[in-house]
Design an enzyme around this catalytic site. Structure first.
Site, PDB file in Angstrom:
ATOM      1  N   ASP A  19       0.822  -1.204   0.000  1.00 52.97           N
ATOM      2  CA  ASP A  19       0.000   0.000   0.000  1.00 52.97           C
ATOM      3  C   ASP A  19       0.857   1.255   0.000  1.00 52.97           C
ATOM      4  OD1 ASP A  19      -1.964   1.882   0.243  1.00 52.97           O
ATOM      5  OD2 ASP A  19      -2.773   1.152   2.131  1.00 52.97           O
TER       6      ASP A  19
ATOM      7  N   ASP B 190      -1.538   6.040  -6.741  1.00 54.34           N
ATOM      8  CA  ASP B 190      -1.854   5.223  -5.570  1.00 54.34           C
ATOM      9  C   ASP B 190      -2.119   3.782  -5.976  1.00 54.34           C
ATOM     10  OD1 ASP B 190      -2.454   4.751  -2.818  1.00 54.34           O
ATOM     11  OD2 ASP B 190      -4.583   4.843  -3.301  1.00 54.34           O
TER      12      ASP B 190
END
Length: 473
Positions: free
Chosen positions: A152, A352
């Protein structure tokens, strides 16, 4: 010497969570309000006895779509899509909330309390247990045990669930037992790794550093912060990496064992292993195939290189200057105010790994959508789903017939061509695909992982560059 980490807290319930919130915020070891140091890049650890072993060799982990690790429990594919979209919305809100808190702390005069207080649900980006993320296969400890950790770029704390956890969440691998690892070593409250967590730490028994990771979807992990050996399959290992040993855990982690935080702070994984770069190649979210997450590899020779921008007031996220989107040769301009970070630290566009659908300001999205519709007249329209309002029935559409050409344009005149699978997102099991963009009312826009699939995306941290290379992964 390895030892079993003591459980510092009783079982979690709503009263315990509130207790943690107030005890952490009022603790003499962490400020009542968010410190700018949470978001500001700290120098690499250089004098600490527990400094990670430096390496410049290429280290590689296998990288899997989260949905291939655990099949999400949904009645239909449409339900899965709706869950992914909901996770995206929550993630965008938390990312922007994090940035706002960072700005409040960064900009205030010394000694003046900021207006934004620490809220437990705002400390990390929300997870995507619905299968909208990717999980790396990581080796931990000596002897090595392998675990799936969610990779992440929007998180900074590395952690995995540990014995004797209470409560524990379900995971696909046996829970890590620190007492069985010869390389496990708890960190003290005064260690640089611990204080770099501020305000997300507390001093526990025997001067042991206790971390907390609270997420926007109310998932939580609290436990001992320690150093451990992290292994990268057959490519090598790094000793003394700071990682959380989760003893109090609850929430939805999709049977992954924890989080590999790739964010740009001193406690993020790239800084912990002193990596000069990291890169990944993302296969389709619904694929059973895997690819790799690599550290210290150079961008492929055919990479399109564009500046990687760090927001000096909120350095956990990775920004890029997207200046336009071209559809069949027609450029959809993006105003500078929408792609540049303002002097106040707001705005800009981040790349992202945990967001699925790209989110753009309404005026930009409307221009992209309208231009796309103009050139997609040969694609039969279909009803929208959730946030996706421009959809097509491709159940009988021949390959490459009627698909517009789309590309991203970046600062410096660089252009990144996109394939149909990068701008059309599967919305159900009947052949409905939707434009993989949506509107956002938030300050920061996000390039999601749909546009990144099929590319080797390199975060060249040393040279502050993004590399995008077409790759079959």
């Amino acid at each position: 010497m390895a030892r079993k980490a003591p459980s510092p807290f009783p079982s979690i319930n709503i009263f315990i969570i509130l207790f943690f919130f107030f005890s952490f915020t009022l603790s003499p070891f962490s400020p009542q309000v968010v410190s700018a140091s949470v978001f500001k890049r700290l120098r690499l650890l250089s004098t600490e006895e527990t400094q990670p072993t430096s390496t410049s060799s290429v280290l590689s982990l296998s990288l899997h779509p989260h949905s291939s690790v655990i099949k999400p429990p949904y009645d239909s594919y449409s339900d899965l899509v709706l869950s992914r979209l909901a996770s995206d919305r929550a993630r965008a809100e938390v990312i922007n909330s994090n940035i706002e808190r960072a700005l409040s702390a960064f900009n205030r005069p010394h000694g003046i309390k900021p207006d934004v207080q620490v809220q437990p649900e705002d400390l990390e980006a929300p997870l995507t247990p619905s299968g909208g993320a990717y999980a790396a296969r990581v080796g931990v400890g000596q002897p090595v045990k392998e675990y799936y950790l969610i990779a992440d770029t929007g998180s900074q704390i590395n952690w995995l669930q540990c014995l004797p956890c209470d409560p524990c969440f379900n995971q696909s691998d046996p829970i890590f037992d620190p007492s069985g690892s010869s390389s496990y070593s708890p960190l003290s409250c005064t260690s640089q790794q611990c204080t770099a967590l501020s305000p997300d730490y507390k001093c526990g028994q025997n001067n042991t550093c206790i971390y907390r990771a609270l997420y926007g979807d109310n998932s939580v992990s609290i436990g001992e912060f320690a150093t451990e050996t992290v292994s990268f399959g057959s490519s090598g290992s790094v000793q003394k990496v700071a990682i959380g040993c989760g003893l109090e855990n609850q929430g939805r982690f999709g049977k992954a064992a924890g989080i590999l935080g790739l964010g740009g702070t001193a406690v993020g994984f790239p800084s912990q292993i002193q990596a000069k770069s990291f890169s990944y190649c993302l296969v389709d979210l619904d694929s059973s195939s895997s690819s790799t997450l690599e550290f210290n590899s150079v961008p492929p020779g055919d990479s399109i290189l564009v500046p990687l921008i760090m927001n000096p007031k909120s350095e956990i996220y990775y920004y890029v200057e997207l200046t336009g989107i071209t559809i069949n040769g027609e450029q959809v301009p993006i105003p500078a105010s929408d792609y540049q970070i303002g002097e106040d630290g707001r705005g800009g566009i981040i790349v992202d790994s945990g967001t699925t659908i790209t989110a753009l300001p309404a005026q930009v999205y409307n221009s992209v959508r309208d231009t796309f519709v103009k050139y997609a007249k040969n694609l039969p329209p279909a009803a929208g789903i959730g946030d996706l309002d421009t959809c097509y029935d491709l159940s009988s559409t021949p390959t490459r017939d009627g698909f517009p050409m789309m590309s991203f344009q970046f600062s410096g005149g660089k252009t990144l061509p996109l394939k149909p699978q990068n701008y059309l997102f599967r919305a159900d099991s009947d052949g409905t695909f939707c434009l993989a963009f949506k509107t956002t009312s938030q300050s920061v826009s996000i390039i999601g992982n749909t546009q990144q699939q099929g590319f080797r995306v390199t975060y060249d941290l040393a040279n502050k560059m993004f590399g995008f290379s077409p790759n079959k992964c």
